[in-house]
Design a protein around this motif. Structure first.
Motif, PDB file in Angstrom:
ATOM      1  N   THR A  22     -19.223 -28.348  90.691  1.00 41.47           N
ATOM      2  CA  THR A  22     -20.091 -29.578  91.162  1.00 41.47           C
ATOM      3  C   THR A  22     -20.477 -29.096  92.491  1.00 41.47           C
ATOM      4  OG1 THR A  22     -18.483 -31.112  90.027  1.00 41.47           O
ATOM      5  CG2 THR A  22     -19.627 -31.913  92.154  1.00 41.47           C
ATOM      6  N   PHE A  23     -21.656 -29.422  92.866  1.00 41.62           N
ATOM      7  CA  PHE A  23     -22.296 -29.090  94.108  1.00 41.62           C
ATOM      8  C   PHE A  23     -22.832 -30.569  94.658  1.00 41.62           C
ATOM      9  CE2 PHE A  23     -22.720 -25.305  91.629  1.00 41.62           C
ATOM     10  CZ  PHE A  23     -22.447 -24.376  92.717  1.00 41.62           C
ATOM     11  N   PHE A  24     -23.221 -30.452  95.828  1.00 46.11           N
ATOM     12  CA  PHE A  24     -23.734 -31.754  96.611  1.00 46.11           C
ATOM     13  C   PHE A  24     -24.864 -30.972  97.362  1.00 46.11           C
ATOM     14  CE2 PHE A  24     -19.223 -32.121  96.138  1.00 46.11           C
ATOM     15  CZ  PHE A  24     -18.812 -33.157  95.414  1.00 46.11           C
ATOM     16  N   PRO A  25     -25.784 -32.381  97.832  1.00 46.70           N
ATOM     17  CA  PRO A  25     -26.950 -31.829  98.713  1.00 46.70           C
ATOM     18  C   PRO A  25     -26.181 -31.759 100.270  1.00 46.70           C
ATOM     19  CG  PRO A  25     -26.953 -34.133  98.063  1.00 46.70           C
ATOM     20  CD  PRO A  25     -25.815 -33.564  97.189  1.00 46.70           C
ATOM     21  N   ARG A  26     -26.343 -30.548 100.666  1.00 48.93           N
ATOM     22  CA  ARG A  26     -25.701 -30.089 101.827  1.00 48.93           C
ATOM     23  C   ARG A  26     -25.828 -31.023 102.957  1.00 48.93           C
ATOM     24  NH1 ARG A  26     -23.432 -25.423 103.737  1.00 48.93           N
ATOM     25  NH2 ARG A  26     -24.079 -24.285 102.036  1.00 48.93           N
ATOM     26  N   GLU A  27     -26.836 -31.215 103.352  1.00 49.04           N
ATOM     27  CA  GLU A  27     -27.160 -32.171 104.591  1.00 49.04           C
ATOM     28  C   GLU A  27     -26.625 -33.428 104.610  1.00 49.04           C
ATOM     29  OE1 GLU A  27     -30.736 -33.386 107.851  1.00 49.04           O
ATOM     30  OE2 GLU A  27     -31.102 -31.823 106.247  1.00 49.04           O
ATOM     31  N   LYS A  28     -26.930 -33.923 103.342  1.00 47.07           N
ATOM     32  CA  LYS A  28     -26.632 -35.384 103.185  1.00 47.07           C
ATOM     33  C   LYS A  28     -25.071 -35.434 103.061  1.00 47.07           C
ATOM     34  CE  LYS A  28     -30.713 -36.880 100.545  1.00 47.07           C
ATOM     35  NZ  LYS A  28     -31.388 -37.338  99.184  1.00 47.07           N
ATOM     36  N   ILE A  29     -24.262 -34.590 102.283  1.00 50.73           N
ATOM     37  CA  ILE A  29     -23.061 -35.060 102.151  1.00 50.73           C
ATOM     38  C   ILE A  29     -22.279 -34.737 103.292  1.00 50.73           C
ATOM     39  CG2 ILE A  29     -22.421 -32.621 101.258  1.00 50.73           C
ATOM     40  CD1 ILE A  29     -20.953 -35.765  99.905  1.00 50.73           C
ATOM     41  N   LEU A  30     -22.698 -33.682 104.312  1.00 53.11           N
ATOM     42  CA  LEU A  30     -22.025 -33.356 105.243  1.00 53.11           C
ATOM     43  C   LEU A  30     -22.022 -34.659 106.310  1.00 53.11           C
ATOM     44  CD1 LEU A  30     -22.464 -29.543 105.978  1.00 53.11           C
ATOM     45  CD2 LEU A  30     -20.514 -30.585 105.164  1.00 53.11           C
ATOM     46  N   GLN A  31     -23.380 -34.841 106.365  1.00 53.66           N
ATOM     47  CA  GLN A  31     -23.562 -36.078 107.434  1.00 53.66           C
ATOM     48  C   GLN A  31     -22.756 -37.357 106.884  1.00 53.66           C
ATOM     49  OE1 GLN A  31     -27.435 -38.421 107.568  1.00 53.66           O
ATOM     50  NE2 GLN A  31     -27.361 -37.525 109.333  1.00 53.66           N
ATOM     51  N   ARG A  32     -22.734 -37.656 105.728  1.00 54.08           N
ATOM     52  CA  ARG A  32     -22.088 -38.908 105.101  1.00 54.08           C
ATOM     53  C   ARG A  32     -20.541 -38.659 105.455  1.00 54.08           C
ATOM     54  NH1 ARG A  32     -23.194 -42.553 101.528  1.00 54.08           N
ATOM     55  NH2 ARG A  32     -25.206 -42.961 102.738  1.00 54.08           N
ATOM     56  N   ILE A  33     -20.062 -37.452 105.332  1.00 52.72           N
ATOM     57  CA  ILE A  33     -18.323 -37.269 105.283  1.00 52.72           C
ATOM     58  C   ILE A  33     -18.102 -37.527 106.877  1.00 52.72           C
ATOM     59  CG2 ILE A  33     -16.652 -35.878 105.351  1.00 52.72           C
ATOM     60  CD1 ILE A  33     -17.373 -34.820 102.539  1.00 52.72           C
ATOM     61  N   ASP A  34     -18.872 -37.122 107.587  1.00 51.41           N
ATOM     62  CA  ASP A  34     -18.726 -36.996 109.015  1.00 51.41           C
ATOM     63  C   ASP A  34     -18.530 -38.408 109.645  1.00 51.41           C
ATOM     64  OD1 ASP A  34     -18.561 -35.797 111.805  1.00 51.41           O
ATOM     65  OD2 ASP A  34     -20.379 -36.863 112.104  1.00 51.41           O
ATOM     66  N   ARG A  35     -19.650 -39.307 109.028  1.00 50.99           N
ATOM     67  CA  ARG A  35     -19.729 -40.606 109.365  1.00 50.99           C
ATOM     68  C   ARG A  35     -18.493 -41.403 108.986  1.00 50.99           C
ATOM     69  NH1 ARG A  35     -24.500 -42.474 111.153  1.00 50.99           N
ATOM     70  NH2 ARG A  35     -24.504 -44.489 110.366  1.00 50.99           N
ATOM     71  N   ILE A  36     -18.047 -41.066 107.588  1.00 46.39           N
ATOM     72  CA  ILE A  36     -16.665 -41.615 106.957  1.00 46.39           C
ATOM     73  C   ILE A  36     -15.647 -41.485 108.077  1.00 46.39           C
ATOM     74  CG2 ILE A  36     -15.243 -41.739 105.171  1.00 46.39           C
ATOM     75  CD1 ILE A  36     -17.645 -41.259 103.292  1.00 46.39           C
ATOM     76  N   LEU A  37     -15.474 -40.239 108.096  1.00 49.23           N
ATOM     77  CA  LEU A  37     -14.364 -39.865 108.955  1.00 49.23           C
ATOM     78  C   LEU A  37     -14.030 -40.578 110.483  1.00 49.23           C
ATOM     79  CD1 LEU A  37     -14.226 -36.040 108.304  1.00 49.23           C
ATOM     80  CD2 LEU A  37     -12.571 -38.034 107.539  1.00 49.23           C
ATOM     81  N   ASN A  38     -15.425 -40.512 111.063  1.00 49.47           N
ATOM     82  CA  ASN A  38     -15.558 -41.348 112.321  1.00 49.47           C
ATOM     83  C   ASN A  38     -15.325 -42.830 112.304  1.00 49.47           C
ATOM     84  OD1 ASN A  38     -15.828 -39.003 113.900  1.00 49.47           O
ATOM     85  ND2 ASN A  38     -18.146 -38.884 113.380  1.00 49.47           N
ATOM     86  N   MET A  39     -15.552 -43.513 111.263  1.00 51.66           N
ATOM     87  CA  MET A  39     -15.548 -44.951 110.929  1.00 51.66           C
ATOM     88  C   MET A  39     -14.478 -45.429 110.186  1.00 51.66           C
ATOM     89  SD  MET A  39     -19.552 -46.060 110.833  1.00 51.66           S
ATOM     90  CE  MET A  39     -20.041 -45.365 109.340  1.00 51.66           C
ATOM     91  N   LYS A  40     -13.595 -44.579 109.552  1.00 52.23           N
ATOM     92  CA  LYS A  40     -12.648 -45.119 108.741  1.00 52.23           C
ATOM     93  C   LYS A  40     -11.480 -45.858 109.491  1.00 52.23           C
ATOM     94  CE  LYS A  40     -10.397 -40.838 107.660  1.00 52.23           C
ATOM     95  NZ  LYS A  40      -8.792 -41.048 107.904  1.00 52.23           N
ATOM     96  N   ASP A  41     -11.125 -45.201 110.502  1.00 53.23           N
ATOM     97  CA  ASP A  41     -10.111 -46.079 111.385  1.00 53.23           C
ATOM     98  C   ASP A  41     -10.537 -47.403 111.716  1.00 53.23           C
ATOM     99  OD1 ASP A  41      -8.482 -43.850 110.927  1.00 53.23           O
ATOM    100  OD2 ASP A  41      -9.059 -42.868 112.851  1.00 53.23           O
ATOM    101  N   ASP A  42     -11.848 -47.705 112.065  1.00 57.74           N
ATOM    102  CA  ASP A  42     -12.136 -49.066 112.455  1.00 57.74           C
ATOM    103  C   ASP A  42     -12.594 -49.973 111.365  1.00 57.74           C
ATOM    104  OD1 ASP A  42     -11.730 -48.348 115.294  1.00 57.74           O
ATOM    105  OD2 ASP A  42     -13.874 -47.145 115.019  1.00 57.74           O
ATOM    106  N   LEU A  43     -12.947 -49.263 110.283  1.00 51.95           N
ATOM    107  CA  LEU A  43     -13.666 -50.392 109.032  1.00 51.95           C
ATOM    108  C   LEU A  43     -12.883 -49.896 107.811  1.00 51.95           C
ATOM    109  CD1 LEU A  43     -17.433 -50.279 109.453  1.00 51.95           C
ATOM    110  CD2 LEU A  43     -15.933 -52.119 110.268  1.00 51.95           C
ATOM    111  N   SER A  44     -12.695 -50.931 106.964  1.00 47.51           N
ATOM    112  CA  SER A  44     -12.069 -50.685 105.679  1.00 47.51           C
ATOM    113  C   SER A  44     -13.026 -49.997 104.714  1.00 47.51           C
ATOM    114  CB  SER A  44     -11.526 -51.902 104.803  1.00 47.51           C
ATOM    115  OG  SER A  44     -12.729 -52.648 104.447  1.00 47.51           O
ATOM    116  N   LEU A  45     -12.475 -49.521 103.599  1.00 43.56           N
ATOM    117  CA  LEU A  45     -13.338 -48.521 102.842  1.00 43.56           C
ATOM    118  C   LEU A  45     -14.316 -49.452 102.228  1.00 43.56           C
ATOM    119  CD1 LEU A  45     -11.032 -46.032 100.801  1.00 43.56           C
ATOM    120  CD2 LEU A  45     -12.503 -45.888 103.091  1.00 43.56           C
TER     121      LEU A  45
END
Length: 213
Positions: free
Chosen positions: A47-70
């Motif tokens: 399994t592969f992912f589009p590098r720029e999109k997935i890294l940006q998305r995971i960074d945003r999830i990690l930064n926001m998951k403590d303040d917002l529910s999934l």
């Protein structure tokens, strides 16, 4: 053009997230199904992912998951517009955009004197406001931006397009790139700014959610 990809193993090593987290976020629609790309490798299917999109998305999830529910994060990352509509007074009261940007949109789009704005219209004003605040465009260029987005977004471009401002020999042009893909221009064309409409959608949803109440 082949998109730069990152393998699942490399992604987990680089971000420090677990296999379980990755697939839980997939089930919750925080990561789109189409980003999971199955390809043949020397070890079999991988399994592969589009590098720029997935890294940006995971960074945003990690930064926001403590303040917002999934579930709330899934709504933020959804390219679909929200169902909310706001009046001029409500938009200004929440400080979503400046009065200058709002008035410029009303003038350029020929909106009624006391309009209710759908999320989609607010998104156009938000993009206009970002470019005006940054100093990348003039008021006249802002009018051209509004007319371009009103004419083509999202019916002809899709909701995840990129909007680009270019200049060549003093001549300005706005381009909408479906899928936020890359385009190639001659060396005399300067890209002044490029924005992702999908990312602006996320930012506007977060801004509106944080300014309620």
């Amino acid at each position: 053009m082949n998109e730069d990809l990152i393998s699942k193993k490399e992604l987990l090593d680089m971000t420090g997230i677990s296999y379980g987290q990755l697939y839980r976020w997939k089930r919750k629609n925080l990561i789109p199904e189409q980003w999971f790309i199955r390809k043949s490798s020397f070890t079999g299917q991988e399994t592969f992912f589009p590098r720029e999109k997935i890294l940006q998305r995971i960074d945003r999830i990690l930064n926001m998951k403590d303040d917002l529910s999934l579930d709330a994060l899934a709504d933020v990352f959804s390219p679909s517009p929200g169902e909310v509509s706001l009046s001029v007074g409500e938009i200004l009261e929440r400080n979503i955009v400046t009065t200058i940007s709002l008035n410029l949109y009303i003038e350029s789009a020929g909106a009624p004197a006391q309009p209710e704005f759908s999320f989609e219209k607010m998104l156009i004003i938000y993009v206009l406001d970002k470019m005006l605040r940054s100093g990348d465009i003039s008021l006249e260029e802002g009018r051209l931006l509004v007319r371009t987005l009103e004419a083509h977004f999202p019916e002809r471009t899709g909701r995840e397009c990129g909007v680009m401002l270019t200049r060549k020999m003093g001549v300005v042009a706005f381009m909408l790139v479906p899928g936020n893909g890359e385009i190639y221009m001659d060396s005399e064309v300067r890209t002044v700014v490029k924005l992702s409409m999908a990312q602006c959608t996320e930012e506007l949803k977060l801004w509106m959610g944080g300014s309620e109440g």
